[in-house]
Design a protein around this motif. Structure first.
Motif, PDB file in Angstrom:
ATOM      1  N   PRO A  24       0.822  -1.211   0.000  1.00 14.11           N
ATOM      2  CA  PRO A  24       0.000   0.000   0.000  1.00 14.11           C
ATOM      3  C   PRO A  24       0.854   1.259   0.000  1.00 14.11           C
ATOM      4  O   PRO A  24       2.064   1.208   0.185  1.00 14.11           O
ATOM      5  CB  PRO A  24      -0.791  -0.126   1.308  1.00 14.11           C
ATOM      6  CG  PRO A  24       0.100  -0.931   2.205  1.00 14.11           C
ATOM      7  CD  PRO A  24       0.808  -1.905   1.304  1.00 14.11           C
ATOM      8  N   GLY A  25       0.191   2.395  -0.185  1.00 15.24           N
ATOM      9  CA  GLY A  25       0.876   3.679  -0.180  1.00 15.24           C
ATOM     10  C   GLY A  25       1.258   4.095  -1.584  1.00 15.24           C
ATOM     11  O   GLY A  25       1.551   3.262  -2.439  1.00 15.24           O
ATOM     12  N   GLN A  26       1.239   5.412  -1.808  1.00 14.62           N
ATOM     13  CA  GLN A  26       1.592   5.918  -3.127  1.00 14.62           C
ATOM     14  C   GLN A  26       2.206   7.297  -2.998  1.00 14.62           C
ATOM     15  O   GLN A  26       1.566   8.235  -2.533  1.00 14.62           O
ATOM     16  CB  GLN A  26       0.357   5.989  -4.041  1.00 14.62           C
ATOM     17  CG  GLN A  26       0.683   6.397  -5.466  1.00 14.62           C
ATOM     18  CD  GLN A  26      -0.530   6.338  -6.382  1.00 14.62           C
ATOM     19  OE1 GLN A  26      -1.523   5.693  -6.067  1.00 14.62           O
ATOM     20  NE2 GLN A  26      -0.450   7.014  -7.522  1.00 14.62           N
ATOM     21  N   GLY A  27       3.475   7.423  -3.411  1.00 15.07           N
ATOM     22  CA  GLY A  27       4.171   8.696  -3.387  1.00 15.07           C
ATOM     23  C   GLY A  27       4.455   9.234  -4.767  1.00 15.07           C
ATOM     24  O   GLY A  27       4.818  10.395  -4.914  1.00 15.07           O
ATOM     25  N   VAL A  28       4.308   8.383  -5.793  1.00 12.87           N
ATOM     26  CA  VAL A  28       4.535   8.821  -7.174  1.00 12.87           C
ATOM     27  C   VAL A  28       3.195   8.986  -7.872  1.00 12.87           C
ATOM     28  O   VAL A  28       2.205   8.332  -7.523  1.00 12.87           O
ATOM     29  CB  VAL A  28       5.414   7.816  -7.950  1.00 12.87           C
ATOM     30  CG1 VAL A  28       6.796   7.724  -7.332  1.00 12.87           C
ATOM     31  CG2 VAL A  28       4.755   6.436  -8.000  1.00 12.87           C
ATOM     32  N   ARG A  29       3.170   9.856  -8.845  1.00 12.27           N
ATOM     33  CA  ARG A  29       1.942  10.152  -9.564  1.00 12.27           C
ATOM     34  C   ARG A  29       1.834   9.279 -10.807  1.00 12.27           C
ATOM     35  O   ARG A  29       2.735   9.257 -11.639  1.00 12.27           O
ATOM     36  CB  ARG A  29       1.906  11.631  -9.949  1.00 12.27           C
ATOM     37  CG  ARG A  29       1.891  12.569  -8.743  1.00 12.27           C
ATOM     38  CD  ARG A  29       1.996  14.022  -9.176  1.00 12.27           C
ATOM     39  NE  ARG A  29       2.033  14.916  -8.025  1.00 12.27           N
ATOM     40  CZ  ARG A  29       2.241  16.220  -8.103  1.00 12.27           C
ATOM     41  NH1 ARG A  29       2.440  16.779  -9.283  1.00 12.27           N
ATOM     42  NH2 ARG A  29       2.254  16.956  -6.997  1.00 12.27           N
ATOM     43  N   LEU A  30       0.710   8.593 -10.927  1.00 11.87           N
ATOM     44  CA  LEU A  30       0.449   7.767 -12.103  1.00 11.87           C
ATOM     45  C   LEU A  30      -0.524   8.489 -13.029  1.00 11.87           C
ATOM     46  O   LEU A  30      -1.359   9.277 -12.573  1.00 11.87           O
ATOM     47  CB  LEU A  30      -0.156   6.419 -11.681  1.00 11.87           C
ATOM     48  CG  LEU A  30       0.744   5.499 -10.861  1.00 11.87           C
ATOM     49  CD1 LEU A  30      -0.048   4.288 -10.400  1.00 11.87           C
ATOM     50  CD2 LEU A  30       1.949   5.062 -11.666  1.00 11.87           C
ATOM     51  N   PRO A  31      -0.448   8.218 -14.320  1.00 14.68           N
ATOM     52  CA  PRO A  31      -1.402   8.847 -15.241  1.00 14.68           C
ATOM     53  C   PRO A  31      -2.820   8.351 -14.978  1.00 14.68           C
ATOM     54  O   PRO A  31      -3.030   7.193 -14.574  1.00 14.68           O
ATOM     55  CB  PRO A  31      -0.888   8.407 -16.619  1.00 14.68           C
ATOM     56  CG  PRO A  31      -0.054   7.189 -16.363  1.00 14.68           C
ATOM     57  CD  PRO A  31       0.530   7.363 -15.005  1.00 14.68           C
ATOM     58  N   ASP A  32      -3.785   9.228 -15.189  1.00 11.87           N
ATOM     59  CA  ASP A  32      -5.188   8.862 -14.938  1.00 11.87           C
ATOM     60  C   ASP A  32      -5.621   7.680 -15.781  1.00 11.87           C
ATOM     61  O   ASP A  32      -6.494   6.898 -15.372  1.00 11.87           O
ATOM     62  CB  ASP A  32      -6.094  10.069 -15.223  1.00 11.87           C
ATOM     63  CG  ASP A  32      -5.891  11.207 -14.235  1.00 11.87           C
ATOM     64  OD1 ASP A  32      -5.392  10.940 -13.122  1.00 11.87           O
ATOM     65  OD2 ASP A  32      -6.221  12.364 -14.587  1.00 11.87           O
ATOM     66  N   ALA A  33      -5.040   7.533 -16.967  1.00  8.67           N
ATOM     67  CA  ALA A  33      -5.450   6.458 -17.878  1.00  8.67           C
ATOM     68  C   ALA A  33      -4.929   5.089 -17.463  1.00  8.67           C
ATOM     69  O   ALA A  33      -5.341   4.072 -18.031  1.00  8.67           O
ATOM     70  CB  ALA A  33      -4.985   6.775 -19.298  1.00  8.67           C
ATOM     71  N   ALA A  34      -4.040   5.029 -16.504  1.00  5.03           N
ATOM     72  CA  ALA A  34      -3.504   3.735 -16.059  1.00  5.03           C
ATOM     73  C   ALA A  34      -4.476   3.048 -15.112  1.00  5.03           C
ATOM     74  O   ALA A  34      -5.078   3.680 -14.237  1.00  5.03           O
ATOM     75  CB  ALA A  34      -2.165   3.932 -15.367  1.00  5.03           C
ATOM     76  N   THR A  35      -4.621   1.752 -15.266  1.00  2.68           N
ATOM     77  CA  THR A  35      -5.384   0.943 -14.315  1.00  2.68           C
ATOM     78  C   THR A  35      -4.484   0.616 -13.138  1.00  2.68           C
ATOM     79  O   THR A  35      -3.362   0.162 -13.323  1.00  2.68           O
ATOM     80  CB  THR A  35      -5.865  -0.359 -14.982  1.00  2.68           C
ATOM     81  OG1 THR A  35      -6.710  -0.036 -16.090  1.00  2.68           O
ATOM     82  CG2 THR A  35      -6.635  -1.234 -14.004  1.00  2.68           C
ATOM     83  N   LEU A  36      -4.957   0.860 -11.923  1.00  5.33           N
ATOM     84  CA  LEU A  36      -4.137   0.659 -10.725  1.00  5.33           C
ATOM     85  C   LEU A  36      -4.766  -0.380  -9.817  1.00  5.33           C
ATOM     86  O   LEU A  36      -5.959  -0.329  -9.511  1.00  5.33           O
ATOM     87  CB  LEU A  36      -3.974   1.971  -9.952  1.00  5.33           C
ATOM     88  CG  LEU A  36      -3.262   1.879  -8.588  1.00  5.33           C
ATOM     89  CD1 LEU A  36      -1.829   1.398  -8.755  1.00  5.33           C
ATOM     90  CD2 LEU A  36      -3.305   3.223  -7.874  1.00  5.33           C
ATOM     91  N   LEU A  37      -3.942  -1.325  -9.362  1.00  2.00           N
ATOM     92  CA  LEU A  37      -4.348  -2.306  -8.363  1.00  2.00           C
ATOM     93  C   LEU A  37      -3.277  -2.381  -7.288  1.00  2.00           C
ATOM     94  O   LEU A  37      -2.098  -2.568  -7.603  1.00  2.00           O
ATOM     95  CB  LEU A  37      -4.534  -3.687  -9.006  1.00  2.00           C
ATOM     96  CG  LEU A  37      -4.809  -4.856  -8.045  1.00  2.00           C
ATOM     97  CD1 LEU A  37      -6.146  -4.678  -7.335  1.00  2.00           C
ATOM     98  CD2 LEU A  37      -4.747  -6.196  -8.778  1.00  2.00           C
ATOM     99  N   GLN A  38      -3.667  -2.215  -6.032  1.00  2.00           N
ATOM    100  CA  GLN A  38      -2.742  -2.355  -4.909  1.00  2.00           C
ATOM    101  C   GLN A  38      -3.143  -3.574  -4.101  1.00  2.00           C
ATOM    102  O   GLN A  38      -4.283  -3.694  -3.652  1.00  2.00           O
ATOM    103  CB  GLN A  38      -2.746  -1.089  -4.050  1.00  2.00           C
ATOM    104  CG  GLN A  38      -2.156   0.108  -4.791  1.00  2.00           C
ATOM    105  CD  GLN A  38      -2.102   1.364  -3.952  1.00  2.00           C
ATOM    106  OE1 GLN A  38      -3.126   1.862  -3.518  1.00  2.00           O
ATOM    107  NE2 GLN A  38      -0.901   1.875  -3.717  1.00  2.00           N
TER     108      GLN A  38
END
Length: 368
Positions: free
Chosen positions: A40-54
């Protein structure tokens, strides 16, 4: 292509930033990207178009088994054409997934010259058969893994990190604004270090060298260390020991690093351990002079565009810093040469294009 980037985490570190940068570049080039983080946790910015699963994985066997099951289910649903894992835990989980069969090709990228001790090297060696390709970001790191028996020399290649040269570029206006915001006078030199506050970054050595530098007559300088981590108390203590309060700033996590690099008169890396330190390339891309220790990956990045000193050598680091400050930012041609080195060899677009060629080759040759 449909590209799954699997990472141990998304906190603010060089490997994590590279994952985010590749996601942005791949999407800009018209590809679909999913990013799966084990923790968990996120310090970097991902593009909105990316699918994210933690996956919320911890180090217990039950949690690891659950993460593997969740990853398997996600792969079946999202149907990537390639899985590209980054950092040791993600690399090993990707190989465990490949061992179950019916998965796309798996690439495992190591980012540190010291990936771990004997158990991790054994784990790499035992699971090597399930990776289609292993890569390292520096030649020194590749040799270290081969020497440790983690992977046969024929099955590991070097692929450097890519630098986002559109984000990290010379910007006189940003320099002026950032220096004003920091309260820097025209004759005050700003030395900058960016990295996690951890033992392997050796920022205590940097503070010792900076104290030695200030003993030189007529030196007006400040040191800013950007980052956070477990060594903060030790660094605060070292600052107090040298009576450097007000001259050394532990700035914590910042999201204006491009502006700070432009504001700096010198970037200094003091690390003991690296893989390929992205921030050195980012400093060069901004046209800044660089002084660094001889950590893995530095020589390939710097070439003739900076000075390298032995790790842990406080007098040598202080002397190199003094020489660099005496030389100043350099001529317009020197600043352009620093940036051109990154554009020619390490631009994010070029590295992403090379990755895509690798992905497509593996996808074509993978048996049905």
């Amino acid at each position: 292509m449909r590209i799954l980037l699997l990472t141990t985490g998304l906190k603010l570190g060089g490997a994590e930033q590279q994952v985010a940068a590749l996601a942005r570049q791949f999407i800009a080039m018209g590809h679909a990207v999913a990013v799966v983080s084990l923790t968990p946790g996120q310090g970097v910015r991902l593009p909105d178009a990316a699918t994210l699963l933690q996956l919320q994985m911890s180090k217990t066997p039950m949690s690891m088994a659950k993460a593997l099951w969740q990853l398997h289910a996600f792969v079946r649903k999202w149907r990537p054409e390639i899985i590209h894992a980054h950092m040791v835990h993600a690399n090993l989980l990707a190989r465990a997934l490949a061992a179950t069969g019916n998965t796309p090709p798996v690439i495992c990228t190591a980012h540190s010259a010291r990936e771990g001790g004997r158990l991790r090297m054994l784990a790499y060696r035992v699971t090597d058969r399930w990776a289609n390709l292993t890569t390292h970001v520096s030649p020194q790191g590749r040799l270290a893994m081969v020497s440790a028996g983690a992977v046969p020399a024929a099955r590991i290649a070097v692929m450097p990190n890519g630098i986002d040269t559109s984000l990290f570029r010379p910007d006189p206006a940003a320099r002026s604004d950032a220096r004003a915001a920091l309260g820097l006078s025209g004759d005050t030199r700003l030395l900058l270090n960016v990295g996690r506050l951890a033992r392997e970054k050796a920022q205590t050595v940097l503070i010792d060298a900076f104290a030695r530098l200030l003993s030189e007559p007529g030196t007006h300088a400040r040191l800013m260390i950007v980052g956070e981590g477990p060594e903060r108390p030790a660094l605060e203590q070292r600052i107090c020991q040298h009576r450097l309060d007000g001259l050394v700033t532990l700035a914590g996590v910042r999201h204006d690093v491009p502006a700070l690099l432009n504001a700096a008169d010198l970037f200094v890396l003091s690390s003991e351990i690296e893989g390929m330190p992205l921030v050195v390339g980012e400093a060069l891309s901004c046209g800044r002079p660089v002084v660094s220790t001889d950590a893995a990956g530095v020589a390939e990045l710097l070439g003739e565009c900076g000075e390298i000193v032995p790790r842990g050598d406080v007098p040598a680091l202080a002397a190199a810093m003094h020489r660099a400050l005496a030389a100043g930012l350099g001529s317009a041609q020197e600043q352009t040469s620093r940036r051109q080195r990154v554009l020619s060899h390490f631009s994010l677009e070029a590295v992403a294009t090379e990755w895509l060629a690798c992905y497509e080759h593996l996808a074509r040759t993978e048996p049905d």
